[in-house]
Scaffold this motif. Structure first.
Motif, PDB file in Angstrom:
ATOM      1  N   MET A 140       0.771  -1.208  -0.016  1.00 27.30           N
ATOM      2  CA  MET A 140       0.083  -0.113   0.056  1.00 27.30           C
ATOM      3  C   MET A 140       0.764   1.146  -0.025  1.00 27.30           C
ATOM      4  O   MET A 140       0.434   2.204  -0.697  1.00 27.30           O
ATOM      5  CB  MET A 140      -0.876   0.104   1.035  1.00 27.30           C
ATOM      6  CG  MET A 140      -1.707   1.128   1.286  1.00 27.30           C
ATOM      7  SD  MET A 140      -3.108   0.920   2.758  1.00 27.30           S
ATOM      8  CE  MET A 140      -1.946   0.987   4.067  1.00 27.30           C
ATOM      9  N   VAL A 141       1.987   1.135   0.628  1.00 25.14           N
ATOM     10  CA  VAL A 141       2.952   2.432   0.586  1.00 25.14           C
ATOM     11  C   VAL A 141       4.037   2.283  -0.217  1.00 25.14           C
ATOM     12  O   VAL A 141       5.037   3.117  -0.290  1.00 25.14           O
ATOM     13  CB  VAL A 141       3.299   2.448   2.203  1.00 25.14           C
ATOM     14  CG1 VAL A 141       2.497   2.731   3.063  1.00 25.14           C
ATOM     15  CG2 VAL A 141       4.426   1.461   2.246  1.00 25.14           C
ATOM     16  N   GLY A 142       4.126   1.513  -1.095  1.00 27.41           N
ATOM     17  CA  GLY A 142       4.916   1.407  -2.339  1.00 27.41           C
ATOM     18  C   GLY A 142       6.046   0.544  -2.078  1.00 27.41           C
ATOM     19  O   GLY A 142       7.017   0.906  -3.036  1.00 27.41           O
ATOM     20  N   LEU A 143       6.097  -0.413  -1.283  1.00 29.95           N
ATOM     21  CA  LEU A 143       7.257  -0.979  -0.912  1.00 29.95           C
ATOM     22  C   LEU A 143       7.269  -2.544  -1.261  1.00 29.95           C
ATOM     23  O   LEU A 143       7.915  -3.270  -0.504  1.00 29.95           O
ATOM     24  CB  LEU A 143       7.484  -0.961   0.651  1.00 29.95           C
ATOM     25  CG  LEU A 143       8.207   0.678   0.618  1.00 29.95           C
ATOM     26  CD1 LEU A 143       8.459   0.645   2.321  1.00 29.95           C
ATOM     27  CD2 LEU A 143       9.304   1.167  -0.051  1.00 29.95           C
ATOM     28  N   ALA A 144       6.454  -3.034  -2.267  1.00 25.04           N
ATOM     29  CA  ALA A 144       6.314  -4.424  -2.552  1.00 25.04           C
ATOM     30  C   ALA A 144       7.603  -5.024  -2.810  1.00 25.04           C
ATOM     31  O   ALA A 144       7.883  -6.136  -2.605  1.00 25.04           O
ATOM     32  CB  ALA A 144       5.089  -4.759  -3.395  1.00 25.04           C
ATOM     33  N   ASP A 145       8.325  -4.361  -3.401  1.00 23.14           N
ATOM     34  CA  ASP A 145       9.619  -4.729  -3.879  1.00 23.14           C
ATOM     35  C   ASP A 145      10.788  -4.554  -3.138  1.00 23.14           C
ATOM     36  O   ASP A 145      12.060  -4.862  -3.287  1.00 23.14           O
ATOM     37  CB  ASP A 145      10.019  -4.068  -5.314  1.00 23.14           C
ATOM     38  CG  ASP A 145       8.907  -4.457  -6.501  1.00 23.14           C
ATOM     39  OD1 ASP A 145       8.409  -5.472  -6.367  1.00 23.14           O
ATOM     40  OD2 ASP A 145       8.855  -3.601  -7.371  1.00 23.14           O
ATOM     41  N   ALA A 146      10.777  -4.126  -1.869  1.00 22.76           N
ATOM     42  CA  ALA A 146      11.769  -3.714  -0.985  1.00 22.76           C
ATOM     43  C   ALA A 146      11.397  -4.267   0.388  1.00 22.76           C
ATOM     44  O   ALA A 146      11.929  -4.058   1.276  1.00 22.76           O
ATOM     45  CB  ALA A 146      11.764  -2.208  -0.819  1.00 22.76           C
ATOM     46  N   MET A 147      10.396  -5.176   0.454  1.00 27.84           N
ATOM     47  CA  MET A 147      10.020  -5.613   1.895  1.00 27.84           C
ATOM     48  C   MET A 147      11.211  -6.599   2.490  1.00 27.84           C
ATOM     49  O   MET A 147      11.178  -6.575   3.871  1.00 27.84           O
ATOM     50  CB  MET A 147       8.769  -6.208   1.912  1.00 27.84           C
ATOM     51  CG  MET A 147       8.565  -7.501   1.078  1.00 27.84           C
ATOM     52  SD  MET A 147       6.774  -8.111   1.006  1.00 27.84           S
ATOM     53  CE  MET A 147       5.892  -6.889   0.488  1.00 27.84           C
ATOM     54  N   ASP A 148      12.289  -6.953   1.595  1.00 23.52           N
ATOM     55  CA  ASP A 148      13.054  -7.887   2.202  1.00 23.52           C
ATOM     56  C   ASP A 148      14.421  -6.997   2.639  1.00 23.52           C
ATOM     57  O   ASP A 148      15.332  -7.759   2.876  1.00 23.52           O
ATOM     58  CB  ASP A 148      13.587  -8.894   1.158  1.00 23.52           C
ATOM     59  CG  ASP A 148      12.368 -10.051   1.198  1.00 23.52           C
ATOM     60  OD1 ASP A 148      11.719 -10.235   2.114  1.00 23.52           O
ATOM     61  OD2 ASP A 148      12.188 -10.629  -0.044  1.00 23.52           O
ATOM     62  N   LYS A 149      14.317  -5.704   2.331  1.00 21.92           N
ATOM     63  CA  LYS A 149      15.660  -4.999   2.792  1.00 21.92           C
ATOM     64  C   LYS A 149      15.433  -4.554   4.129  1.00 21.92           C
ATOM     65  O   LYS A 149      14.387  -4.428   4.746  1.00 21.92           O
ATOM     66  CB  LYS A 149      15.574  -3.960   1.803  1.00 21.92           C
ATOM     67  CG  LYS A 149      15.848  -4.217   0.297  1.00 21.92           C
ATOM     68  CD  LYS A 149      16.035  -2.919  -0.538  1.00 21.92           C
ATOM     69  CE  LYS A 149      16.478  -3.155  -1.935  1.00 21.92           C
ATOM     70  NZ  LYS A 149      16.534  -1.965  -2.924  1.00 21.92           N
ATOM     71  N   LYS A 150      16.588  -4.477   5.044  1.00 19.18           N
ATOM     72  CA  LYS A 150      16.685  -3.751   6.181  1.00 19.18           C
ATOM     73  C   LYS A 150      16.797  -2.517   6.166  1.00 19.18           C
ATOM     74  O   LYS A 150      17.288  -1.850   5.333  1.00 19.18           O
ATOM     75  CB  LYS A 150      17.921  -4.582   6.619  1.00 19.18           C
ATOM     76  CG  LYS A 150      17.695  -6.085   7.124  1.00 19.18           C
ATOM     77  CD  LYS A 150      18.996  -6.684   7.666  1.00 19.18           C
ATOM     78  CE  LYS A 150      18.566  -8.199   7.864  1.00 19.18           C
ATOM     79  NZ  LYS A 150      19.804  -8.853   8.787  1.00 19.18           N
ATOM     80  N   PRO A 151      16.593  -1.714   7.070  1.00 15.05           N
ATOM     81  CA  PRO A 151      16.636  -0.147   7.431  1.00 15.05           C
ATOM     82  C   PRO A 151      17.951   0.385   6.741  1.00 15.05           C
ATOM     83  O   PRO A 151      17.898   1.440   6.166  1.00 15.05           O
ATOM     84  CB  PRO A 151      16.178   0.090   8.814  1.00 15.05           C
ATOM     85  CG  PRO A 151      15.253  -0.991   9.055  1.00 15.05           C
ATOM     86  CD  PRO A 151      15.970  -2.139   8.592  1.00 15.05           C
ATOM     87  N   PRO A 152      18.875   0.008   6.901  1.00 18.71           N
ATOM     88  CA  PRO A 152      20.049   0.571   6.541  1.00 18.71           C
ATOM     89  C   PRO A 152      20.183   0.539   4.824  1.00 18.71           C
ATOM     90  O   PRO A 152      20.895   1.350   4.522  1.00 18.71           O
ATOM     91  CB  PRO A 152      21.384  -0.080   7.091  1.00 18.71           C
ATOM     92  CG  PRO A 152      20.833  -0.813   8.422  1.00 18.71           C
ATOM     93  CD  PRO A 152      19.445  -1.122   8.032  1.00 18.71           C
ATOM     94  N   GLN A 153      19.493  -0.269   4.382  1.00 18.87           N
ATOM     95  CA  GLN A 153      19.590  -0.611   3.026  1.00 18.87           C
ATOM     96  C   GLN A 153      18.290   0.601   2.342  1.00 18.87           C
ATOM     97  O   GLN A 153      18.232   0.563   1.186  1.00 18.87           O
ATOM     98  CB  GLN A 153      19.290  -1.786   2.405  1.00 18.87           C
ATOM     99  CG  GLN A 153      20.081  -2.941   2.909  1.00 18.87           C
ATOM    100  CD  GLN A 153      19.812  -4.417   2.638  1.00 18.87           C
ATOM    101  OE1 GLN A 153      19.035  -4.728   2.939  1.00 18.87           O
ATOM    102  NE2 GLN A 153      20.649  -5.038   1.592  1.00 18.87           N
ATOM    103  N   LEU A 154      17.461   1.081   3.105  1.00 21.85           N
ATOM    104  CA  LEU A 154      16.707   1.875   2.688  1.00 21.85           C
ATOM    105  C   LEU A 154      16.748   3.368   2.813  1.00 21.85           C
ATOM    106  O   LEU A 154      17.686   3.880   3.786  1.00 21.85           O
ATOM    107  CB  LEU A 154      15.318   1.743   3.329  1.00 21.85           C
ATOM    108  CG  LEU A 154      14.768   0.358   3.332  1.00 21.85           C
ATOM    109  CD1 LEU A 154      13.761   0.060   4.485  1.00 21.85           C
ATOM    110  CD2 LEU A 154      14.369  -0.121   2.039  1.00 21.85           C
ATOM    111  N   SER A 155      16.145   4.145   1.955  1.00 24.57           N
ATOM    112  CA  SER A 155      16.336   5.683   1.833  1.00 24.57           C
ATOM    113  C   SER A 155      15.500   6.108   3.103  1.00 24.57           C
ATOM    114  O   SER A 155      14.491   5.346   3.606  1.00 24.57           O
ATOM    115  CB  SER A 155      15.907   6.438   0.362  1.00 24.57           C
ATOM    116  OG  SER A 155      14.372   6.077   0.427  1.00 24.57           O
ATOM    117  N   GLY A 156      15.671   7.592   3.325  1.00 20.53           N
ATOM    118  CA  GLY A 156      14.673   8.103   4.456  1.00 20.53           C
ATOM    119  C   GLY A 156      13.285   8.021   4.065  1.00 20.53           C
ATOM    120  O   GLY A 156      12.427   7.738   5.244  1.00 20.53           O
ATOM    121  N   GLY A 157      13.073   8.083   3.171  1.00 19.71           N
ATOM    122  CA  GLY A 157      11.482   8.246   2.669  1.00 19.71           C
ATOM    123  C   GLY A 157      11.097   6.722   2.488  1.00 19.71           C
ATOM    124  O   GLY A 157       9.808   6.508   3.180  1.00 19.71           O
TER     125      GLY A 157
END
Length: 280
Positions: A140-157
């Motif tokens: 729903m928040v547009g992260l279907a392709d990033a759900m297996d990433k950990k926070p250090p791998q994610l941008s602030g948004g």
């Protein structure tokens, strides 16, 4: 110069039959070495179910303290907070908070950060159902392709999207946002504002959001609660923001009334309740 009337009200009193969330004479005092510090004093506010409220004011005016009393992280020293007529005395899953610093567990994936909240609140749900709830809210928040990433791998948004998904996954009655977009760049900030409005339009949970950004508040909120300066801060004015929904940012910013509202809020913050550094 426009002479349009600015719809506003003084701090309101509870209305019978119309009180979803009610703050009655809420006062919070913290002890200090130099004596009691009255952070907020005699706060009265009635919020309708499904309403989007923004709270604005200078640093130190008690905005976070106000929302902490609603979330249950702080107990008023005087007065009370009522949700559906029941006194708020502690945190609960009916009120979820999204912080500016995301508050994610860095060793867990985005999916696991959402799943752990769902599992904590709904331990008896079937495993497949809990996993589906986590996946659906991340999508729903547009992260279907990033759900297996950990926070250090994610941008602030992306981190803030995870935090919002986690809060919404347990279907709270009240979503409390403590300046959630304050640390983001302007483009990401506008994107998340748009996404937040779409999600709110769909789910219509009640939202209370702290912001320092007048334009953000005018785009998002039904009402803007403007705080006076501390100590003993209170609600100075409440602006009614009557732009129709769904809202179009470009269309709103072409409306002269937008600038009437904006200038009124600026006058409140930087003339009537200016800090010394504002005046300088």
């Amino acid at each position: 110069m426009s002479t349009a009337t600015i719809p506003q009200s003084v701090p309101d009193q509870p209305k019978a039959g119309n009180a979803f969330l009610t703050l009655n004479n809420v006062t919070k005092i913290y002890p200090t070495a130099s004596g009691p510090n009255v952070v907020i004093k005699d706060i009265n506010l009635t919020v309708r179910e499904g309403e989007f409220i923004c709270v604005i004011g200078h640093s130190g005016c008690g905005k976070s303290t106000l929302l902490n009393t609603i979330s249950g992280f702080a107990t008023p020293d005087q007065g009370e907070v009522l949700l559906r007529g029941k006194k708020v005395t502690q945190p609960g899953p009916d009120r979820m908070v999204v912080f500016q610093n995301y508050a994610l567990l860095p060793w867990l994936t985005a999916f696991e950060n959402v799943y752990i909240a769902v599992d904590s609140v709904h331990p008896r749900k079937l495993e497949a159902e809990k996993r589906a709830i986590a996946r659906d809210n991340l999508a729903m928040v547009g992260l279907a392709d990033a759900m297996d990433k950990k926070p250090p791998q994610l941008s602030g948004g992306m981190k803030q999207r995870v935090a919002i998904a986690r809060a919404l996954a347990i279907q709270p009655e009240v979503l409390i946002l403590d300046e959630p977009f304050g640390a983001l760049d302007a483009i990401t900030k506008e994107e998340l504002q748009e996404e937040l409005l779409k999600i709110w339009q769909e789910h219509r949970c009640t939202v209370l959001m702290i912001t320092h950004d007048i334009d953000e508040a005018l785009f998002l909120a039904d009402r803007l609660v403007m705080m006076t300066n501390g100590p003993a801060a209170g609600i100075g004015e409440i602006l009614d923001i009557s732009f129709p929904r769904p809202r179009d940012r470009a269309q709103i910013m072409e409306d002269p009334y937008y600038y009437d509202l904006r200038n009124h809020a600026l006058d409140f913050l930087y003339n009537r309740f200016a800090h010394d550094e504002d005046a300088a």
